[in-house]
Design a protein around this motif. Structure first.
Motif, PDB file in Angstrom:
ATOM      1  N   GLY B 100       0.783  -1.225   0.000  1.00  0.00           N
ATOM      2  CA  GLY B 100       0.000   0.000   0.000  1.00  0.00           C
ATOM      3  C   GLY B 100       0.812   1.270   0.000  1.00  0.00           C
ATOM      4  O   GLY B 100       0.274   2.348   0.225  1.00  0.00           O
ATOM      5  N   ILE B 102       3.238   4.055  -2.052  1.00  0.00           N
ATOM      6  CA  ILE B 102       3.569   4.505  -3.399  1.00  0.00           C
ATOM      7  C   ILE B 102       4.954   5.137  -3.373  1.00  0.00           C
ATOM      8  O   ILE B 102       5.122   6.282  -2.970  1.00  0.00           O
ATOM      9  N   ARG B 155       8.249   6.558   6.895  1.00  0.00           N
ATOM     10  CA  ARG B 155       6.800   6.374   6.783  1.00  0.00           C
ATOM     11  C   ARG B 155       6.236   5.729   8.058  1.00  0.00           C
ATOM     12  O   ARG B 155       5.277   6.227   8.636  1.00  0.00           O
ATOM     13  N   GLU B 162       5.605   8.677   2.022  1.00  0.00           N
ATOM     14  CA  GLU B 162       6.737   8.037   1.333  1.00  0.00           C
ATOM     15  C   GLU B 162       6.858   8.474  -0.122  1.00  0.00           C
ATOM     16  O   GLU B 162       7.960   8.453  -0.687  1.00  0.00           O
ATOM     17  N   THR B 163       5.737   8.882  -0.729  1.00  0.00           N
ATOM     18  CA  THR B 163       5.799   9.315  -2.122  1.00  0.00           C
ATOM     19  C   THR B 163       6.692  10.551  -2.248  1.00  0.00           C
ATOM     20  O   THR B 163       7.599  10.622  -3.070  1.00  0.00           O
TER      21      THR B 163
END
Lengths: 311, 372
Positions: B100, B102, B155, B162-163
């Protein structure tokens, strides 16, 4: 010649250059972050503003070159930005489409398209945006160049508090916030949630497009493929740091502009070692700020509840 | 509880239900292909319209693209050369996506992997080439793992998106690369294009037997196979899928969510780091700005097009490698800017995501087989 002037104000050249840089470099940050702030207030994230910024820079430069009017370029850039925003808003309105993923796709799409269409614009020079010489009182060229302020910066300067006021006190500001805080409640009140988010993304895109036109029409002031290096994305991170408040977006943009100017400023007084490391300063600062302003256990109280950026 | 109940009903069904189930699986497989393939066709059509606006015939352009990508043995090998790093950077996005997350920082992990490999290679001096290769691969993977692992750790430990963080880390990696090749690691003889010291011709990666393509292709395919087994056939991967499905449920069932996320991100980064090592050890021989070639960004598209499935990454990498390989030909034959490939990729990405809305709504499974 410049070397003599630099030594005449000595080490003070560094903070002065940082100040000048803060004003110049912060403008695209400011417009993109204000745009993203509006979009995120509606409960949606548009990561594609990096692509919008680059498309805005390219189209602004192109239109300025073709029509001879830099302001028409700004207008075109905002229109292109609005279009890209509409595309994002429309796609995310479809069921099961992820707004972050669409943002990444539009970022790559926008950059690719801008590079493709902008190929013939690398050579010619287009009329640039005018600036106001606030440094007229000084004989020092450093002071003069630091206080050479572009009109767009002043527009952004006024826009930030105006937006804060509008979000808190106008009807559309309230609707935007309701949609961002609770889609169900907004639906119950009879508002079309998707419509509001679409509009918020369109406005956000238009502002990001203007930010892009500043890059190509004032500073650095030409079109090339290395024009933006993540400013659009940093601006998105900056909105989180500014806790979704337009005025704090302004402060944060100034901070980032100053950080970006640090490397060149130090180089101008002869500190050249680690020049490339200083280029990493704005990114490292963004990351540090994100680490400090996030929490593993709870979301920020200022965050619109419908937002997926820090699930 | 519910799992045992459904097992019970399965046993009481007709004996031919096994073949029915198998048939239904085949239908489901084609079902899952239908939407991405349709997206592929739609985006090719849209790009065709775009090409027509530039005054070229879309059919001619596509024919030329096919020729430049798969038409000759030479062009196919060129495609394979580009597919190899794409498989590895594709994994960099696909693995965390199963949980989950990205992650879009493959470019940075690739750059760091390349820099680390280029730093350790010459430092080993006269060591036998296999030792040098092994050390370069290890260092490259470790550097990449550190990069994406950091994004994963931020994260789960600090709640940092995290993106954004992985992309910021990419820009930091590129700045580090520039700093190192201009300063501490600079080969004084590299004037026009600042680079690290060459690793030495005897240390360059050999070719894949039977192909004029370096071993990186084998690395890529093996990595995809290993990741497929890991994510789809082990308890580790099963745990990861639960995290991706519902973090709260995963926590309640006692899964070490933080550990799973950090390890997966490290693996993802190691894959992209290996891509950087391959680029250094097989293509450039040294680390320089050529490492920043966009393989990390194309890898994001590879992962999404493959629906985050490590096995599907192999053919998708071939497709996108082919599109990339044909870019030069488009430039020479039609005068299209090299960014034409980026436009096609961007269009493909946007259309693909828009098609998500139809995923699972196209039914090919007949009702008799349990379809709706």
């Amino acid at each position: 010649m410049e070397g003599v002037d630099a030594s005449s104000i000595g080490i003070w050249g560094v903070p002065l250059a940082v100040l000048g840089g803060a004003i110049r470099i912060s403008t695209p940050f400011l417009f993109v972050s204000l745009g993203e702030c509006i979009t995120e207030k509606s409960g949606r994230v548009n990561l594609g503003l990096e692509g919008t910024l680059v498309m805005g820079a390219m189209s602004g430069y192109g239109v300025s070159y073709l029509t001879g009017s830099a302001w028409l370029g700004v207008l075109a850039a905002s229109a292109i930005g609005a279009l890209l925003g509409a595309l994002h808003g429309f796609l995310c309105g479809r069921p099961r489409v992820n707004d972050i993923a669409v943002g990444i796709a539009l970022m790559l799409f926008g950059i690719g398209l801008a590079f493709f269409l902008g190929k013939p614009l690398i050579q010619p020079s287009a009329p640039r945006l005018p600036s106001i010489p606030f440094g007229f009182f000084s004989d020092s060229p450093q002071v003069r160049s630091a206080l050479e302020v572009n009109v767009l910066f002043l527009v952004g300067l006024a826009l930030a508090p105006a937006l804060r006021w509008a979000l808190a006190n106008t009807r559309s500001g309230m609707v935007l916030r309701v949609v961002g805080e609770g889609a169900e409640a907004a639906r119950a009140m009879g508002y079309d949630v998707l419509q509001v988010r679409l509009l918020a993304t369109v406005v956000g895109g238009a502002l990001a497009g203007i930010g892009g036109s500043f890059l190509s029409l004032f500073y650095p002031g030409s079109w090339n493929e290395g024009l933006s290096s993540g400013q659009g994305l940093m601006a998105v991170a900056l909105v989180i740091f500014a806790r979704w408040d337009p005025v704090r977006c302004l402060y944060a943009s100034l901070l980032f502009g100053g950080a970006s100017a640090l490397g060149p400023a130090l180089q101008s007084v002869g500190v050249t070692s680690g020049y490339y490391l200083f280029n990493a300063a704005p990114y490292a600062l963004t990351l540090l700020i994100m680490v400090l302003s996030s929490s593993a256990t709870e979301a920020s109280a200022d965050m619109p509840a419908e937002l997926s950026v820090s699930r | 509880m519910s799992a045992s109940a459904s097992l019970g009903t399965a046993q009481t069904e007709q004996p031919d239900s096994v073949s029915k189930l198998a048939l239904a699986r085949v239908f489901r497989f084609f079902e899952s292909l239908a939407v991405p393939l349709a997206a592929l066709l739609v985006s090719f059509a849209l790009f065709g319209v775009f090409v027509a606006f530039t005054g070229n015939s879309p059919l001619d352009v596509y024919a030329e693209m096919y020729r430049g990508a798969f038409g000759t043995w030479f062009s196919f090998q060129n495609t394979l050369l580009r597919a190899a790093p794409l498989m590895l950077t594709g994994l960099c996005t696909a693995l965390p996506a199963r949980l989950g997350l990205i992650v879009i920082g493959g470019e940075g992990a690739l750059v760091m992997g390349g820099v680390a490999a280029a730093a350790i290679g010459p430092a080993l001096g006269g060591a036998p080439p296999p030792v040098v290769t092994l050390a370069m691969a290890t260092f490259g993977m470790a550097a990449g793992a550190l990069w994406i692992g950091a994004a994963g750790a931020l994260r789960v430990l600090r709640g940092v998106n995290e993106t954004i963080s992985s992309l910021l880390l990419s820009y930091i990696a590129i700045a580090l690369l520039n700093h190192l090749v201009e300063g501490p690691l600079k080969d004084p003889t590299s004037l026009n294009k600042p680079s690290t010291v060459h690793i030495g011709d005897h240390n360059m990666l050999a070719n894949t037997p039977g192909f004029d393509v370096h071993l990186g292709l084998v690395f890529g395919i093996v990595a995809c196979l290993v990741c497929y087994v890991l994510m789809d056939r082990t308890t580790f991967g099963f745990g990861g899928r639960i995290v991706g499905g519902n973090v709260r449920a995963a926590r309640l069932s006692g899964l070490g969510v933080k550990k799973l996320v950090i390890i997966t991100c490290c693996l993802a980064g190691a894959a992209a780091g290996l891509a950087g090592m391959v680029e250094v050890a097989a293509v450039h021989g040294r680390a320089n700005a050529s490492l920043v070639a966009g393989y990390g960004y194309s890898g994001i598209l590879v992962a999404f097009l493959a629906r985050q499935n490590p096995l599907a990454i192999i053919p998708v990498s071939l497709l996108l490698g082919g599109i990339g390989a044909s870019g030069g030909l488009l430039q020479r034959a039609f005068g299209l800017p090299d960014a034409a490939v980026a436009v096609l990729q961007g269009t493909l990405f946007v259309v693909l995501l828009a098609s998500e809305t139809y995923q699972g709504r196209i039914r090919l499974v007949p009702r008799a087989l349990g379809g709706s």
